[in-house]
Motif scaffolding. Structure first.
Motif, PDB file in Angstrom:
ATOM      1  N   UNK A 104       0.832  -1.205   0.000  1.00 53.30           N
ATOM      2  CA  UNK A 104       0.000   0.000   0.000  1.00 53.30           C
ATOM      3  C   UNK A 104       0.861   1.248   0.000  1.00 53.30           C
ATOM      4  N   UNK A 105       0.217   2.365  -0.322  1.00 58.93           N
ATOM      5  CA  UNK A 105       0.848   3.660  -0.084  1.00 58.93           C
ATOM      6  C   UNK A 105       0.789   3.893   1.426  1.00 58.93           C
ATOM      7  N   UNK A 106       1.913   4.050   2.107  1.00 55.75           N
ATOM      8  CA  UNK A 106       1.922   4.130   3.576  1.00 55.75           C
ATOM      9  C   UNK A 106       1.029   5.235   4.136  1.00 55.75           C
ATOM     10  N   UNK A 107       1.009   6.390   3.476  1.00 54.23           N
ATOM     11  CA  UNK A 107       0.215   7.509   3.999  1.00 54.23           C
ATOM     12  C   UNK A 107      -1.276   7.210   3.871  1.00 54.23           C
ATOM     13  N   UNK A 108      -1.702   6.657   2.724  1.00 50.98           N
ATOM     14  CA  UNK A 108      -3.117   6.312   2.549  1.00 50.98           C
ATOM     15  C   UNK A 108      -3.528   5.278   3.592  1.00 50.98           C
ATOM     16  N   UNK A 109      -2.667   4.303   3.824  1.00 49.91           N
ATOM     17  CA  UNK A 109      -2.971   3.273   4.816  1.00 49.91           C
ATOM     18  C   UNK A 109      -3.174   3.881   6.193  1.00 49.91           C
ATOM     19  N   UNK A 185      -0.564   2.607  -5.611  1.00 46.56           N
ATOM     20  CA  UNK A 185      -0.840   3.890  -6.252  1.00 46.56           C
ATOM     21  C   UNK A 185      -0.646   5.003  -5.226  1.00 46.56           C
ATOM     22  N   UNK A 186       0.134   6.025  -5.557  1.00 42.15           N
ATOM     23  CA  UNK A 186       0.468   7.056  -4.561  1.00 42.15           C
ATOM     24  C   UNK A 186      -0.716   7.934  -4.175  1.00 42.15           C
ATOM     25  N   UNK A 187      -0.622   8.502  -2.993  1.00 44.93           N
ATOM     26  CA  UNK A 187      -1.618   9.428  -2.449  1.00 44.93           C
ATOM     27  C   UNK A 187      -1.784  10.622  -3.381  1.00 44.93           C
ATOM     28  N   UNK A 188      -3.056  11.045  -3.567  1.00 45.42           N
ATOM     29  CA  UNK A 188      -3.315  12.165  -4.455  1.00 45.42           C
ATOM     30  C   UNK A 188      -4.431  13.056  -3.941  1.00 45.42           C
ATOM     31  N   UNK A 189      -4.834  14.003  -4.773  1.00 46.66           N
ATOM     32  CA  UNK A 189      -5.856  14.979  -4.373  1.00 46.66           C
ATOM     33  C   UNK A 189      -7.202  14.322  -4.062  1.00 46.66           C
ATOM     34  N   UNK A 190      -7.572  13.285  -4.831  1.00 46.85           N
ATOM     35  CA  UNK A 190      -8.846  12.610  -4.581  1.00 46.85           C
ATOM     36  C   UNK A 190      -8.862  11.920  -3.225  1.00 46.85           C
ATOM     37  N   UNK A 191      -7.696  11.505  -2.758  1.00 45.89           N
ATOM     38  CA  UNK A 191      -7.619  10.919  -1.417  1.00 45.89           C
ATOM     39  C   UNK A 191      -8.015  11.948  -0.368  1.00 45.89           C
ATOM     40  N   UNK A 192      -7.605  13.192  -0.582  1.00 44.80           N
ATOM     41  CA  UNK A 192      -7.952  14.263   0.348  1.00 44.80           C
ATOM     42  C   UNK A 192      -9.467  14.480   0.361  1.00 44.80           C
ATOM     43  N   UNK A 193     -10.055  14.508  -0.830  1.00 43.39           N
ATOM     44  CA  UNK A 193     -11.508  14.697  -0.946  1.00 43.39           C
ATOM     45  C   UNK A 193     -12.254  13.574  -0.237  1.00 43.39           C
ATOM     46  N   UNK A 194     -11.850  12.340  -0.485  1.00 41.66           N
ATOM     47  CA  UNK A 194     -12.524  11.191   0.130  1.00 41.66           C
ATOM     48  C   UNK A 194     -12.333  11.175   1.644  1.00 41.66           C
ATOM     49  N   UNK A 262     -10.035   4.861  -6.483  1.00 42.62           N
ATOM     50  CA  UNK A 262      -8.732   5.495  -6.652  1.00 42.62           C
ATOM     51  C   UNK A 262      -7.659   4.470  -7.003  1.00 42.62           C
ATOM     52  N   UNK A 263      -7.730   3.312  -6.368  1.00 47.19           N
ATOM     53  CA  UNK A 263      -6.701   2.296  -6.603  1.00 47.19           C
ATOM     54  C   UNK A 263      -7.094   1.336  -7.722  1.00 47.19           C
ATOM     55  N   UNK A 264      -8.180   1.674  -8.455  1.00 42.80           N
ATOM     56  CA  UNK A 264      -8.554   0.887  -9.624  1.00 42.80           C
ATOM     57  C   UNK A 264      -9.179  -0.455  -9.332  1.00 42.80           C
ATOM     58  N   UNK A 265      -9.886  -0.563  -8.203  1.00 43.56           N
ATOM     59  CA  UNK A 265     -10.522  -1.834  -7.837  1.00 43.56           C
ATOM     60  C   UNK A 265     -11.979  -1.569  -7.445  1.00 43.56           C
ATOM     61  N   UNK A 266     -12.737  -1.099  -8.413  1.00 42.91           N
ATOM     62  CA  UNK A 266     -14.129  -0.704  -8.158  1.00 42.91           C
ATOM     63  C   UNK A 266     -15.015  -1.873  -7.753  1.00 42.91           C
ATOM     64  N   UNK A 267     -14.605  -3.110  -8.040  1.00 41.01           N
ATOM     65  CA  UNK A 267     -15.391  -4.291  -7.662  1.00 41.01           C
ATOM     66  C   UNK A 267     -15.674  -4.316  -6.157  1.00 41.01           C
ATOM     67  N   UNK A 268     -14.776  -3.711  -5.367  1.00 42.85           N
ATOM     68  CA  UNK A 268     -14.915  -3.753  -3.911  1.00 42.85           C
ATOM     69  C   UNK A 268     -16.046  -2.867  -3.404  1.00 42.85           C
ATOM     70  N   UNK A 269     -16.680  -2.102  -4.298  1.00 41.16           N
ATOM     71  CA  UNK A 269     -17.789  -1.249  -3.874  1.00 41.16           C
ATOM     72  C   UNK A 269     -19.103  -2.002  -3.787  1.00 41.16           C
ATOM     73  N   UNK A 270     -19.126  -3.258  -4.220  1.00 45.24           N
ATOM     74  CA  UNK A 270     -20.363  -4.035  -4.242  1.00 45.24           C
ATOM     75  C   UNK A 270     -20.963  -4.161  -2.847  1.00 45.24           C
ATOM     76  N   UNK A 271     -20.103  -4.308  -1.842  1.00 43.94           N
ATOM     77  CA  UNK A 271     -20.604  -4.420  -0.476  1.00 43.94           C
ATOM     78  C   UNK A 271     -21.293  -3.152  -0.007  1.00 43.94           C
ATOM     79  N   UNK A 272     -20.766  -2.004  -0.419  1.00 44.93           N
ATOM     80  CA  UNK A 272     -21.366  -0.724  -0.050  1.00 44.93           C
ATOM     81  C   UNK A 272     -22.724  -0.554  -0.715  1.00 44.93           C
ATOM     82  N   UNK A 273     -22.840  -0.983  -1.966  1.00 41.65           N
ATOM     83  CA  UNK A 273     -24.121  -0.921  -2.679  1.00 41.65           C
ATOM     84  C   UNK A 273     -25.167  -1.764  -1.953  1.00 41.65           C
TER      85      UNK A 273
END
Length: 323
Positions: A104-109, A185-194, A262-273
């Motif tokens: 993982x990106x350490x800061x995001x983690x 994938x490194x930390x970015x602006x969208x991480x801040x928004x989320x 952000x990390x390109x794994x949208x499949x993991x959103x199924x649980x939230x749906x």
């Protein structure tokens, strides 16, 4: 030494997750050493190293779905799973971050784990405040109703309704925690928004729960004084949403799910749906319960007509007032 019910439930809650914690600690020790005298244990740990999601589900199944179910049969209450709903996401976050396959990106983690801890503390505080700071004071009203309606079969039905289904829901909505620790994938602006969305959801949930607790406490005091309780909470966030606590909770989970995008794994959103769909059904159950109360029916129907369901919004009619 004789322990009362509250003390016994406290020790039960503390010890309930020890089997999984002990196994995981031994597994991490094996991985750090790289060898084991027992061949079977070495095979188990090697498999566990390669399959983090499968390992998580096995630990959840035996330690929570099965063990907690057995406890509920003895105590005739499913209270333990309600409490652990506030704890298990934190345990899963650390499970994924400590797993040998984690990347993982350490800061995001660190940010995601910190937010999960804050969410857990907020929800745990609200849980105990609602339960008068008692351990196992009562079980979820929906499960209590099911127990009364089908007392003959509830002993086995409860395994699927209160435990196995909870495993699917809880592991499902925590899948973003896995994806955060499965990408560099490194930390970015969208991480801040989320992160801000997640923090906003936690704050809204806390404020809404605090306002609801004050309302319930005030009505309890009025009842003790022999006065009529206020039928509907229509102040604070509840003036703009019938379920601002649910809105805050959904904002948190959808913010967390966004990290999967952000990390390109949208499949993991199924649980939230799925969780949102289930909560929509729960919302209907809660409102039906309110309408079933003769003292609240008329006032709550007017409240329904004037107020948004989840998303805080202006009243449908600015002049509509509850009597």
């Amino acid at each position: 030494m004789h322990l009362n019910r509250n003390q016994r439930n406290f020790f039960l809650a503390v010890c309930a997750a020890l089997p999984s914690l002990a196994f995981y600690g031994a597994f991490l020790t094996f991985h750090s050493k790289g060898s084991a005298e027992n061949v079977w244990w070495a095979h188990i740990c090697t498999w566990s190293s390669a399959h983090p999601l499968a390992l998580l589900n096995l630990l959840f199944f035996f330690n929570v779905s099965v063990l907690f179910w057995v406890v509920s049969l003895v105590q005739r209450s499913t209270w333990l799973i309600d409490l652990y709903w506030t704890v298990l996401p934190v345990l899963m976050a650390h499970f994924f971050s400590w797993h040998p396959k984690s990347t993982s990106d350490p800061f995001r983690s660190r940010v995601v784990i910190t937010l999960t801890w804050i969410w857990s503390i907020r929800l745990t505080h609200s849980y105990f405040r609602r339960e008068n700071w008692q351990w196992g004071e009562r079980e979820d009203w929906r499960f209590a109703n099911m127990r009364k309606e089908d007392s003959k079969h509830w002993w086995w039905v409860s395994f699927f309704v209160a435990y196995l289904s909870q495993q699917c829901f809880l592991v499902g909505i925590c899948l973003p925690l896995y994806t955060v620790h499965n990408s560099t994938i490194p930390w970015g602006n969208m991480d801040v928004v989320l992160s801000l969305i997640c923090a906003s959801g936690i704050a809204i949930g806390y404020i809404a729960d605090t306002q609801l607790h004050s309302f319930v406490s005030s009505n309890a005091h009025l009842k003790q004084q022999g006065a009529s309780p206020v039928p509907v909470l229509d102040e604070g966030l509840w003036h703009y949403s019938r379920h601002p606590n649910y809105f805050g909770e959904q904002l948190w989970w959808w913010g967390l799910a966004g990290f999967s995008l952000i990390v390109g794994q949208s499949w993991a959103m199924i649980g939230t749906v799925i969780n949102s769909l289930v909560l929509a059904h729960v919302t209907v159950l809660v409102e039906d319960r309110m309408i079933a109360d003769d003292r609240r029916r008329d006032a709550y129907r007017r409240y329904q007509q004037a107020t948004s369901v989840w998303i805080p919004w202006c009243k449908n009619s600015c002049t509509m007032k509850l009597e």
